[in-house]
Write an enzyme that holds these catalytic residues in place. Sequence first.
Site, PDB file in Angstrom:
ATOM      1  N   LYS A 174       0.844  -1.203   0.000  1.00  0.00           N
ATOM      2  CA  LYS A 174       0.000   0.000   0.000  1.00  0.00           C
ATOM      3  C   LYS A 174       0.873   1.245   0.000  1.00  0.00           C
ATOM      4  O   LYS A 174       1.624   1.479   0.932  1.00  0.00           O
ATOM      5  CB  LYS A 174      -0.899   0.002   1.239  1.00  0.00           C
ATOM      6  CG  LYS A 174      -1.847  -1.191   1.269  1.00  0.00           C
ATOM      7  CD  LYS A 174      -2.626  -1.237   2.562  1.00  0.00           C
ATOM      8  CE  LYS A 174      -1.769  -1.583   3.757  1.00  0.00           C
ATOM      9  NZ  LYS A 174      -2.553  -1.869   4.970  1.00  0.00           N
ATOM     10  N   THR A 205      -8.782   9.597   8.214  1.00  0.00           N
ATOM     11  CA  THR A 205      -8.436   8.347   7.541  1.00  0.00           C
ATOM     12  C   THR A 205      -8.200   7.212   8.533  1.00  0.00           C
ATOM     13  O   THR A 205      -7.544   6.236   8.209  1.00  0.00           O
ATOM     14  CB  THR A 205      -7.142   8.541   6.716  1.00  0.00           C
ATOM     15  OG1 THR A 205      -6.130   9.075   7.597  1.00  0.00           O
ATOM     16  CG2 THR A 205      -7.360   9.486   5.546  1.00  0.00           C
ATOM     17  N   GLY A 207      -8.430   3.925  10.129  1.00  0.00           N
ATOM     18  CA  GLY A 207      -9.036   2.645   9.754  1.00  0.00           C
ATOM     19  C   GLY A 207      -8.894   2.251   8.297  1.00  0.00           C
ATOM     20  O   GLY A 207      -9.435   1.211   7.890  1.00  0.00           O
ATOM     21  N   THR A 208      -8.125   3.019   7.518  1.00  0.00           N
ATOM     22  CA  THR A 208      -8.012   2.677   6.080  1.00  0.00           C
ATOM     23  C   THR A 208      -7.475   1.260   5.850  1.00  0.00           C
ATOM     24  O   THR A 208      -8.020   0.523   5.023  1.00  0.00           O
ATOM     25  CB  THR A 208      -7.063   3.659   5.355  1.00  0.00           C
ATOM     26  OG1 THR A 208      -5.868   3.793   6.130  1.00  0.00           O
ATOM     27  CG2 THR A 208      -7.696   5.014   5.157  1.00  0.00           C
ATOM     28  N   GLY A 209      -6.395   0.925   6.560  1.00  0.00           N
ATOM     29  CA  GLY A 209      -5.741  -0.359   6.317  1.00  0.00           C
ATOM     30  C   GLY A 209      -6.640  -1.542   6.674  1.00  0.00           C
ATOM     31  O   GLY A 209      -6.761  -2.514   5.910  1.00  0.00           O
ATOM     32  N   CYS A 210      -7.295  -1.455   7.839  1.00  0.00           N
ATOM     33  CA  CYS A 210      -8.188  -2.537   8.290  1.00  0.00           C
ATOM     34  C   CYS A 210      -9.344  -2.697   7.307  1.00  0.00           C
ATOM     35  O   CYS A 210      -9.753  -3.819   6.968  1.00  0.00           O
ATOM     36  CB  CYS A 210      -8.767  -2.222   9.672  1.00  0.00           C
ATOM     37  SG  CYS A 210      -7.520  -1.839  10.910  1.00  0.00           S
TER      38      CYS A 210
HETATM   39  N1  LIG Z   1      -5.415  10.284   1.435  1.00  0.00           N
HETATM   40  C1  LIG Z   1      -5.738   9.188   0.735  1.00  0.00           C
HETATM   41  N2  LIG Z   1      -6.484   9.289  -0.402  1.00  0.00           N
HETATM   42  C2  LIG Z   1      -6.807   8.191  -1.100  1.00  0.00           C
HETATM   43  N3  LIG Z   1      -6.440   6.944  -0.760  1.00  0.00           N
HETATM   44  C3  LIG Z   1      -5.692   6.771   0.339  1.00  0.00           C
HETATM   45  C4  LIG Z   1      -5.305   7.876   1.165  1.00  0.00           C
HETATM   46  N4  LIG Z   1      -4.587   7.387   2.219  1.00  0.00           N
HETATM   47  C5  LIG Z   1      -4.540   6.049   2.063  1.00  0.00           C
HETATM   48  N5  LIG Z   1      -5.175   5.666   0.918  1.00  0.00           N
HETATM   49  C6  LIG Z   1      -5.395   4.299   0.443  1.00  0.00           C
HETATM   50  O1  LIG Z   1      -5.995   3.579   1.511  1.00  0.00           O
HETATM   51  C7  LIG Z   1      -5.568   2.232   1.510  1.00  0.00           C
HETATM   52  C8  LIG Z   1      -4.918   1.893   2.859  1.00  0.00           C
HETATM   53  O2  LIG Z   1      -3.586   2.377   2.811  1.00  0.00           O
HETATM   54  P1  LIG Z   1      -2.747   2.930   4.020  1.00  0.00           P
HETATM   55  O3  LIG Z   1      -1.352   3.108   3.477  1.00  0.00           O
HETATM   56  O4  LIG Z   1      -3.431   4.125   4.590  1.00  0.00           O
HETATM   57  O5  LIG Z   1      -2.857   1.723   5.015  1.00  0.00           O
HETATM   58  P2  LIG Z   1      -2.400   1.615   6.504  1.00  0.00           P
HETATM   59  O6  LIG Z   1      -1.275   2.548   6.777  1.00  0.00           O
HETATM   60  O7  LIG Z   1      -2.179   0.176   6.773  1.00  0.00           O
HETATM   61  O8  LIG Z   1      -3.684   2.106   7.286  1.00  0.00           O
HETATM   62  P3  LIG Z   1      -3.805   2.274   8.897  1.00  0.00           P
HETATM   63  O9  LIG Z   1      -3.200   3.589   9.213  1.00  0.00           O
HETATM   64  O10 LIG Z   1      -5.271   2.214   9.104  1.00  0.00           O
HETATM   65  O11 LIG Z   1      -3.038   1.160   9.533  1.00  0.00           O
HETATM   66  C9  LIG Z   1      -4.631   2.093   0.308  1.00  0.00           C
HETATM   67  O12 LIG Z   1      -5.366   1.666  -0.803  1.00  0.00           O
HETATM   68  C10 LIG Z   1      -4.121   3.516   0.123  1.00  0.00           C
HETATM   69  O13 LIG Z   1      -3.649   3.758  -1.188  1.00  0.00           O
HETATM   70  C1  LIG Z   2      -7.018  -2.403  17.232  1.00  0.00           C
HETATM   71  C2  LIG Z   2      -6.409  -1.758  16.054  1.00  0.00           C
HETATM   72  N1  LIG Z   2      -6.072  -2.534  15.000  1.00  0.00           N
HETATM   73  C3  LIG Z   2      -5.529  -1.988  13.901  1.00  0.00           C
HETATM   74  C4  LIG Z   2      -5.288  -0.623  13.826  1.00  0.00           C
HETATM   75  C5  LIG Z   2      -4.692  -0.060  12.552  1.00  0.00           C
HETATM   76  O1  LIG Z   2      -3.898   0.976  12.659  1.00  0.00           O
HETATM   77  C6  LIG Z   2      -5.636   0.155  14.962  1.00  0.00           C
HETATM   78  N2  LIG Z   2      -5.450   1.509  14.977  1.00  0.00           N
HETATM   79  N3  LIG Z   2      -6.195  -0.443  16.039  1.00  0.00           N
END
Ligand SMILES: Nc1ncnc2c1ncn2[C@@H]1O[C@H](COP(=O)(O)OP(=O)(O)OP(=O)(O)O)[C@@H](O)[C@H]1O
Ligand SMILES: Cc1ncc(CO)c(N)n1
Length: 264
Positions: A174, A205, A207-210
């Site tokens: 990502k 943003t 929760g994007t990754g989850c």
């Molecule tokens: N500002 C943004 N605009 C559009 N897409 C985004 C943005 N930020 C993240 N993404 C997308 O969101 C998805 C999750 O990516 P991200 O890199 O944020 O994950 P993460 O760091 O694991 O998330 P978290 O912080 O929740 O653990 C990917 O598809 C990424 O390209």
């Molecule tokens: C419990 C939990 N899982 C995953 C994430 C992702 O960053 C978070 N902030 N909290």
Amino acid sequence: MRPPLVLTVAGSDSGGGAGIQADLKTMLALGTHGMSVLTAVTAQNSLGVQGAWELPVAAVRAQYRSVVDDIGVHAVKTGMLSSAELVEAVAELIDGTDAPAVVDPVGVSKHGDALLAASALDSVRTRLLPVATVATPNLDEVAQLTGVRVGSEADLRRAASAVLEYGPRWVLVKGGHLPGDAVDLLTDGSEEHWLRGPRLDNRHTHGTGCTLASAVACGLAKGQPVPDAVRAAKEYVTGAIRSGFALGAGIGPVDHGWELGRPS
Ligand SMILES: Nc1ncnc2c1ncn2[C@@H]1O[C@H](COP(=O)(O)OP(=O)(O)OP(=O)(O)O)[C@@H](O)[C@H]1O
Ligand SMILES: Cc1ncc(CO)c(N)n1
């Protein structure tokens, strides 16, 4: 008709934006039945993680067996696993389950709070990644797991290859933390799929990754091939980020219900 069955193995986010709560909301929004194995409880809000408590391995195993042995699963997703012991137990449980697994190797929260012990990294590399159908590391997790530092889109391919060395069938690197378009790379070492989303100017943003990893698991539970599941998941998370809203004094959550609309 019975919906597809998706199981998340992850930690609780009391603020409701990430973790188990994000996973279950995503699963509902995408037409599946969500189930959960809780690994840890966090006291968390828009400002960060104020506390975290792990569950005993026996409690994690028991929850997993309760779900899988009676109800069954069509796909599993993992998130916060906290310790080496939990990583190893979950890897073993997944290895014995006949369903695809999406592994989100969660290391730290958006605010930089640790959600995985440093001593667990080696278990993630050698036990968890090998049983993953799709691994979904962000750039910090790639750096921690492989030592590869991504500074631009051009480095994503090298990062993906380094993760694939540990044995997941597919990796979705990502690039959300890079400047410019939100570009992710999905590859199994032979096929390459570049997923390009617009960079959305929204600080909410959490929760994007989850959300992305859970949406991929939903697609797999519906029987979609990995590239189709990832493409649909990227569209879903992009919409959720577009509708992310302010809550508390810090970073608000993405809107899991963006496709459902809101009553006025
Ligand atoms: N500002 C943004 N605009 C559009 N897409 C985004 C943005 N930020 C993240 N993404 C997308 O969101 C998805 C999750 O990516 P991200 O890199 O944020 O994950 P993460 O760091 O694991 O998330 P978290 O912080 O929740 O653990 C990917 O598809 C990424 O390209
Ligand atoms: C419990 C939990 N899982 C995953 C994430 C992702 O960053 C978070 N902030 N909290």
